[in-house]
Design a protein around this motif. Structure first.
Motif, PDB file in Angstrom:
ATOM      1  N   PHE B  34     -37.310 -33.934-125.651  1.00  0.00           N
ATOM      2  CA  PHE B  34     -36.745 -33.201-125.000  1.00  0.00           C
ATOM      3  C   PHE B  34     -35.355 -33.248-124.715  1.00  0.00           C
ATOM      4  O   PHE B  34     -34.888 -34.226-124.286  1.00  0.00           O
ATOM      5  CB  PHE B  34     -37.516 -33.043-123.621  1.00  0.00           C
ATOM      6  CG  PHE B  34     -38.885 -32.727-123.588  1.00  0.00           C
ATOM      7  CD1 PHE B  34     -39.927 -33.657-123.772  1.00  0.00           C
ATOM      8  CD2 PHE B  34     -39.533 -31.464-123.481  1.00  0.00           C
ATOM      9  CE1 PHE B  34     -41.185 -33.632-124.087  1.00  0.00           C
ATOM     10  CE2 PHE B  34     -40.559 -31.246-123.211  1.00  0.00           C
ATOM     11  CZ  PHE B  34     -41.590 -32.279-123.590  1.00  0.00           C
ATOM     12  N   TYR B  36     -32.152 -31.764-122.068  1.00  0.00           N
ATOM     13  CA  TYR B  36     -31.893 -31.114-120.998  1.00  0.00           C
ATOM     14  C   TYR B  36     -30.425 -31.178-120.921  1.00  0.00           C
ATOM     15  O   TYR B  36     -29.660 -32.094-121.324  1.00  0.00           O
ATOM     16  CB  TYR B  36     -32.291 -31.645-119.803  1.00  0.00           C
ATOM     17  CG  TYR B  36     -33.854 -31.321-119.699  1.00  0.00           C
ATOM     18  CD1 TYR B  36     -34.957 -32.346-120.324  1.00  0.00           C
ATOM     19  CD2 TYR B  36     -34.471 -30.328-118.981  1.00  0.00           C
ATOM     20  CE1 TYR B  36     -36.241 -32.025-120.114  1.00  0.00           C
ATOM     21  CE2 TYR B  36     -36.042 -30.177-118.831  1.00  0.00           C
ATOM     22  CZ  TYR B  36     -36.558 -30.822-119.273  1.00  0.00           C
ATOM     23  OH  TYR B  36     -38.136 -31.133-119.078  1.00  0.00           O
ATOM     24  N   GLN B  38     -27.620 -30.712-117.729  1.00  0.00           N
ATOM     25  CA  GLN B  38     -27.525 -31.124-116.316  1.00  0.00           C
ATOM     26  C   GLN B  38     -26.080 -30.864-115.849  1.00  0.00           C
ATOM     27  O   GLN B  38     -25.054 -31.550-116.288  1.00  0.00           O
ATOM     28  CB  GLN B  38     -27.949 -32.285-115.848  1.00  0.00           C
ATOM     29  CG  GLN B  38     -27.945 -32.534-114.374  1.00  0.00           C
ATOM     30  CD  GLN B  38     -28.736 -33.664-113.701  1.00  0.00           C
ATOM     31  OE1 GLN B  38     -28.572 -34.887-114.493  1.00  0.00           O
ATOM     32  NE2 GLN B  38     -29.413 -33.696-112.624  1.00  0.00           N
ATOM     33  N   GLY B  41     -24.671 -31.850-109.595  1.00  0.00           N
ATOM     34  CA  GLY B  41     -25.339 -31.476-108.474  1.00  0.00           C
ATOM     35  C   GLY B  41     -26.610 -30.698-108.562  1.00  0.00           C
ATOM     36  O   GLY B  41     -27.174 -30.150-107.587  1.00  0.00           O
ATOM     37  N   LYS B  42     -26.954 -30.377-109.600  1.00  0.00           N
ATOM     38  CA  LYS B  42     -27.926 -29.583-110.221  1.00  0.00           C
ATOM     39  C   LYS B  42     -29.179 -30.140-110.955  1.00  0.00           C
ATOM     40  O   LYS B  42     -28.977 -31.380-111.298  1.00  0.00           O
ATOM     41  CB  LYS B  42     -27.491 -28.419-111.196  1.00  0.00           C
ATOM     42  CG  LYS B  42     -26.341 -27.538-110.541  1.00  0.00           C
ATOM     43  CD  LYS B  42     -26.578 -26.556-109.504  1.00  0.00           C
ATOM     44  CE  LYS B  42     -25.491 -25.844-109.196  1.00  0.00           C
ATOM     45  NZ  LYS B  42     -25.752 -24.845-108.147  1.00  0.00           N
ATOM     46  N   GLY B  43     -30.368 -29.321-110.975  1.00  0.00           N
ATOM     47  CA  GLY B  43     -31.438 -29.814-111.672  1.00  0.00           C
ATOM     48  C   GLY B  43     -31.344 -29.872-113.291  1.00  0.00           C
ATOM     49  O   GLY B  43     -30.552 -28.757-113.818  1.00  0.00           O
ATOM     50  N   PRO B  44     -31.784 -30.667-114.062  1.00  0.00           N
ATOM     51  CA  PRO B  44     -31.890 -30.514-115.772  1.00  0.00           C
ATOM     52  C   PRO B  44     -32.447 -29.278-115.815  1.00  0.00           C
ATOM     53  O   PRO B  44     -33.712 -28.829-115.254  1.00  0.00           O
ATOM     54  CB  PRO B  44     -32.645 -31.749-115.937  1.00  0.00           C
ATOM     55  CG  PRO B  44     -32.630 -32.894-115.046  1.00  0.00           C
ATOM     56  CD  PRO B  44     -32.616 -31.874-113.445  1.00  0.00           C
ATOM     57  N   PHE B  46     -33.815 -27.040-119.012  1.00  0.00           N
ATOM     58  CA  PHE B  46     -34.382 -27.424-120.590  1.00  0.00           C
ATOM     59  C   PHE B  46     -33.537 -26.590-121.449  1.00  0.00           C
ATOM     60  O   PHE B  46     -33.185 -25.588-121.493  1.00  0.00           O
ATOM     61  CB  PHE B  46     -35.888 -26.818-120.527  1.00  0.00           C
ATOM     62  CG  PHE B  46     -36.312 -26.760-121.982  1.00  0.00           C
ATOM     63  CD1 PHE B  46     -36.652 -25.463-122.452  1.00  0.00           C
ATOM     64  CD2 PHE B  46     -36.880 -27.925-122.344  1.00  0.00           C
ATOM     65  CE1 PHE B  46     -37.174 -25.472-123.751  1.00  0.00           C
ATOM     66  CE2 PHE B  46     -37.388 -27.930-123.817  1.00  0.00           C
ATOM     67  CZ  PHE B  46     -37.770 -26.556-124.325  1.00  0.00           C
ATOM     68  N   THR B  49     -37.173 -28.515-127.202  1.00  0.00           N
ATOM     69  CA  THR B  49     -38.509 -29.771-127.201  1.00  0.00           C
ATOM     70  C   THR B  49     -38.855 -29.781-128.912  1.00  0.00           C
ATOM     71  O   THR B  49     -38.666 -28.744-129.684  1.00  0.00           O
ATOM     72  CB  THR B  49     -39.694 -29.126-126.767  1.00  0.00           C
ATOM     73  OG1 THR B  49     -39.505 -28.734-125.697  1.00  0.00           O
ATOM     74  CG2 THR B  49     -40.632 -30.514-127.023  1.00  0.00           C
ATOM     75  N   LEU B  87     -29.040 -34.644-121.419  1.00  0.00           N
ATOM     76  CA  LEU B  87     -30.132 -35.683-121.305  1.00  0.00           C
ATOM     77  C   LEU B  87     -31.057 -35.705-122.200  1.00  0.00           C
ATOM     78  O   LEU B  87     -31.344 -34.558-122.751  1.00  0.00           O
ATOM     79  CB  LEU B  87     -30.888 -35.438-119.716  1.00  0.00           C
ATOM     80  CG  LEU B  87     -30.007 -35.751-118.679  1.00  0.00           C
ATOM     81  CD1 LEU B  87     -30.681 -35.119-117.277  1.00  0.00           C
ATOM     82  CD2 LEU B  87     -29.548 -37.086-118.426  1.00  0.00           C
ATOM     83  N   GLN B  91     -41.719 -38.191-124.423  1.00  0.00           N
ATOM     84  CA  GLN B  91     -43.061 -37.808-123.712  1.00  0.00           C
ATOM     85  C   GLN B  91     -43.859 -38.418-124.961  1.00  0.00           C
ATOM     86  O   GLN B  91     -43.802 -38.409-125.738  1.00  0.00           O
ATOM     87  CB  GLN B  91     -43.300 -36.222-123.667  1.00  0.00           C
ATOM     88  CG  GLN B  91     -44.414 -36.004-122.495  1.00  0.00           C
ATOM     89  CD  GLN B  91     -44.778 -34.753-122.336  1.00  0.00           C
ATOM     90  OE1 GLN B  91     -45.009 -33.885-123.578  1.00  0.00           O
ATOM     91  NE2 GLN B  91     -44.182 -34.015-121.389  1.00  0.00           N
ATOM     92  N   MET B  99     -45.305 -37.806-118.265  1.00  0.00           N
ATOM     93  CA  MET B  99     -44.035 -37.926-117.607  1.00  0.00           C
ATOM     94  C   MET B  99     -43.118 -38.099-118.523  1.00  0.00           C
ATOM     95  O   MET B  99     -43.627 -38.382-119.677  1.00  0.00           O
ATOM     96  CB  MET B  99     -44.379 -38.972-116.536  1.00  0.00           C
ATOM     97  CG  MET B  99     -44.397 -40.364-117.058  1.00  0.00           C
ATOM     98  SD  MET B  99     -46.074 -40.402-117.552  1.00  0.00           S
ATOM     99  CE  MET B  99     -46.959 -40.420-115.959  1.00  0.00           C
ATOM    100  N   LEU B 100     -41.949 -37.928-118.078  1.00  0.00           N
ATOM    101  CA  LEU B 100     -40.891 -38.031-119.109  1.00  0.00           C
ATOM    102  C   LEU B 100     -39.973 -39.465-119.086  1.00  0.00           C
ATOM    103  O   LEU B 100     -39.654 -39.747-117.770  1.00  0.00           O
ATOM    104  CB  LEU B 100     -39.744 -37.066-118.931  1.00  0.00           C
ATOM    105  CG  LEU B 100     -40.191 -35.408-119.392  1.00  0.00           C
ATOM    106  CD1 LEU B 100     -39.379 -34.444-118.902  1.00  0.00           C
ATOM    107  CD2 LEU B 100     -40.394 -35.507-120.791  1.00  0.00           C
ATOM    108  N   PHE B 102     -36.258 -40.807-119.623  1.00  0.00           N
ATOM    109  CA  PHE B 102     -35.135 -40.224-119.845  1.00  0.00           C
ATOM    110  C   PHE B 102     -34.204 -41.391-120.363  1.00  0.00           C
ATOM    111  O   PHE B 102     -34.210 -42.425-119.894  1.00  0.00           O
ATOM    112  CB  PHE B 102     -34.456 -39.711-118.601  1.00  0.00           C
ATOM    113  CG  PHE B 102     -34.907 -38.237-118.264  1.00  0.00           C
ATOM    114  CD1 PHE B 102     -36.116 -37.976-117.674  1.00  0.00           C
ATOM    115  CD2 PHE B 102     -34.194 -37.216-118.668  1.00  0.00           C
ATOM    116  CE1 PHE B 102     -36.675 -36.676-117.077  1.00  0.00           C
ATOM    117  CE2 PHE B 102     -34.809 -35.858-118.488  1.00  0.00           C
ATOM    118  CZ  PHE B 102     -35.964 -35.758-117.708  1.00  0.00           C
TER     119      PHE B 102
END
Lengths: 111, 112
Positions: B34, B36, B38, B41-44, B46, B49, B87, B91, B99-100, B102
């Protein structure tokens, strides 16, 4: 917007205290994952719940625990906090195909 | 143990200057790789894949490729808004929980 909701966005607390972080997964997703992101460790998997049951554990400290409720929201409890626990905590939920969508995170600062 | 290594750690580009980010991985059977993005201050968020060696996916100025040992994220004619941390995660087939794992990320800065 990923559809994953985390609260609170920011949390400042003192060493030795206990906090609870909350996550609501995307509608229809049964799995919730918790990850910790610190400057020196990157994104690390902590724990996974699937439909209310713990499914997998990663590098989660004994001082940390989580649970998933019948409405599928999850809470991550962090206790006896130390300075080193300061980090971004992310929640993710996955589609049936395994694609993870992340929330915006909770920034925890321990002072 | 599954491992993901990304290089370089940081990359500065001029607007329009194409380049590639590398993700090397070792995993006991790959279910998926995967990418991503980012922002601070934010979430990854997508991006792609990839599931098998030889697979390629494209989205705007980004193209991801996969071999048996590594993946590349090619950025063609980047713009300042492409500045972010990228990132890579794997998997493994062996893990029931999906789970991933990283890598450390590549921080990309694109100057106008």
């Amino acid at each position: 917007d990923s559809g994953v909701t985390q609260t609170p966005k920011h949390l400042i607390t003192a060493t030795g205290q206990r906090v609870t972080l909350r996550c609501s997964p995307r509608s229809g997703d049964l799995s919730v994952y918790w990850y910790q992101q610190s400057l020196d460790q990157g994104l690390q998997f902590l724990i996974q719940y699937y439909n209310g049951e713990e499914r997998a554990k990663g590098n989660i400290l004994e001082r940390f625990s989580a649970q998933q409720f019948p409405d599928l929201h999850s809470e991550l409890n962090l206790s006896s906090l130390e300075l080193g626990d300061s980090a971004l905590y992310f929640c993710a939920s996955t589609s049936p195909g395994g694609l993870a969508f992340f929330g915006q995170g909770t920034r925890l600062t321990v002072v | 143990e599954d491992q993901v290594t990304q290089s370089p750690e940081a990359l500065r580009l001029q607007e329009g200057e194409s380049s590639s980010l590398n993700c090397s991985y070792t995993v006991s059977g790959l279910r998926g790789l995967f990418w991503y993005r980012q922002d601070p201050g934010k979430g990854p968020e997508f991006l792609f894949t990839l599931y098998s060696a030889g697979e390629e996916k494209e989205k705007e100025r980004l193209k991801a490729t996969l071999t048996k040992k590594e993946s590349f994220l090619h950025i063609t004619a980047p713009k300042p808004e492409d500045s972010a941390t990228y990132l890579c995660a794997v998997q493994a087939l062996s893990n029931a929980g999906n789970m991933l794992t990283f890598g450390g990320g590549t921080r990309l800065m694109v100057k106008p």
